[in-house]
Design a protein around this motif. Structure first.
Motif, mmCIF file in Angstrom:
data_model
loop_
_atom_site.group_PDB
_atom_site.id
_atom_site.type_symbol
_atom_site.label_atom_id
_atom_site.label_comp_id
_atom_site.label_asym_id
_atom_site.label_seq_id
_atom_site.Cartn_x
_atom_site.Cartn_y
_atom_site.Cartn_z
ATOM 1 N N ALA A 148 0.865 -1.188 -0.209
ATOM 2 C CA ALA A 148 -0.013 -0.048 -0.038
ATOM 3 C C ALA A 148 0.925 1.440 0.009
ATOM 4 O O ALA A 148 0.451 2.356 -0.810
ATOM 5 N N PRO A 152 0.661 4.252 -3.641
ATOM 6 C CA PRO A 152 -0.175 5.047 -2.959
ATOM 7 C C PRO A 152 -1.382 5.447 -3.735
ATOM 8 O O PRO A 152 -1.188 5.682 -5.112
ATOM 9 N N GLY A 153 -2.576 5.347 -3.228
ATOM 10 C CA GLY A 153 -3.890 5.621 -4.043
ATOM 11 C C GLY A 153 -3.883 4.532 -5.000
ATOM 12 O O GLY A 153 -5.128 4.951 -5.971
ATOM 13 N N GLN A 154 -3.681 3.477 -4.994
ATOM 14 C CA GLN A 154 -4.068 2.154 -5.682
ATOM 15 C C GLN A 154 -4.179 1.007 -4.886
ATOM 16 O O GLN A 154 -3.592 0.119 -4.813
ATOM 17 N N PRO A 155 -5.255 1.146 -4.016
ATOM 18 C CA PRO A 155 -5.753 -0.061 -3.106
ATOM 19 C C PRO A 155 -6.194 -1.264 -4.092
ATOM 20 O O PRO A 155 -5.947 -2.269 -3.445
ATOM 21 N N GLU A 156 -6.436 -1.032 -5.267
ATOM 22 C CA GLU A 156 -6.571 -2.242 -6.005
ATOM 23 C C GLU A 156 -5.394 -3.334 -6.093
ATOM 24 O O GLU A 156 -5.423 -4.370 -6.108
#
Length: 330
Positions: A148, A152-156
């Motif tokens: 994570a 960053p900003g890509q929880p997928e």
């Protein structure tokens, strides 16, 4: 459940190359080269090799110690009846339980190998132990948090890594229930202890034995990773990134040869910005499942016959599952 033992057909007089023998040979070779070719170790390629080698070993060593300590604790302190109660009796059901249990061990693949070996010795079905071996280094909280942070900003990306890595563990565990054979294992016999020795003494002797045994193979695997790592030019990677198929194959191959610890591989994957997210997911899924140091550790723990069968099958499954999950979630 019964404890898995060495096959009876092994010849008593057969010469066995131990990990400590390989380590001693490597050290002797380095000493000879140092005196035979002055200045060799100042060359840039040698400095790069030594940097990668030291980095791989230092990254893995704390987690190897953690795994060996946990393995010794399982072998000496936990009664075999515990595993009989904790896991379902049917291997097909024990596999997902063991795979999900990998969430609770914050270690890398170096830690999971001795733990899996200890589980098999304690009577756990090999399919469940192998599912744990593959899941633990890839879906534990430390690795997921690192992923994570790296993306960053890509929880997928975190969700895709969790789903694909757990999927690989379950598929390989179930494949073992269908096609695996007990004789493929060559587990070392438990360390003999002095009569009347307490649990603390047995724990110490077991941990010392396993650390020396697995540590030698870690050094050999780290040397292989360093040798292959310095031979891969970065400019070549940029050229193949444009092809989706080549990108997946190249990053899968790099994951195998670079042998980056699962706590650090997300940051390497994040830096490969020219590659697609699916290709980078393949890198993250393949690495903790099969790499050169992991193959060496598996060969030292379970035997070369096991490693020669398990590693190629795991690589194929890891690439396939990662691509499938990547297409769905990314």
């Amino acid at each position: 459940m019964t404890e898995l033992r060495l096959p009876a057909g092994e010849r008593a007089g057969r010469a066995v190359v131990r990990s400590t023998d390989l380590l001693a040979g490597l050290v002797a070779l380095l000493v000879v080269l140092h005196f035979a070719t002055p200045g060799l170790f100042d060359a840039p390629v040698v400095l790069a090799w030594s940097t990668v080698f030291v980095a791989v070993c230092l990254q893995a060593l704390p987690f190897l110690v953690l795994g060996v300590a946990l393995s010794a604790a399982i072998s000496t302190l936990v009664p075999a009846s515990f595993f009989a109660r904790a896991l379902p009796r049917r291997p097909a059901l024990a596999v997902p339980v063991a795979g999900v249990a990998g969430v609770v061990l914050p270690g890398c693949e170096c830690a999971s190998v001795p733990v899996a070996g200890s589980l098999v010795r304690r009577g756990v079905t090999p399919a469940a132990a192998l599912a744990f071996l593959l899941a633990a280094p890839a879906i534990n909280p430390v690795v997921l948090v690192a992923t994570a942070v790296a993306f960053p900003g890509q929880p997928e990306m975190v969700a895709a890594r969790f789903a694909a890595s757990l999927g690989v563990a379950l598929v390989m565990g179930w494949l073992w229930t269908l096609a695996g054979r007990a004789e493929w294992f060559r587990l070392a016999r438990p360390v003999p202890s002095a009569p009347g020795a307490g649990r603390a003494a047995v724990f110490r002797d077991t941990m010392q034995h396993d650390l020396v045994h697995a540590g030698g193979f870690l050094v050999v695997g780290g040397a292989a990773a360093a040798t292959l790592g310095v031979l891969v030019p970065r400019s070549w990677l940029e050229q193949v990134a444009a092809s989706p198929v080549l990108a997946v194959l190249v990053l899968a191959g790099l994951a195998v040869v670079l042998a980056i610890c699962s706590e650090a591989d997300a940051f390497v994957a994040a830096s490969l910005t020219s590659f697609s997210l699916t290709a980078r997911l393949v890198f993250l899924v393949v690495g903790p499942a099969v790499d050169v140091k992991l193959i060496a550790l598996q060969a030292g723990t379970f035997g070369r016959g096991f490693a020669l069968r398990f590693a190629p099958a795991t690589l194929l499954v890891a690439v396939g599952v990662a691509v499938l999950v990547g297409e769905v979630l990314l």
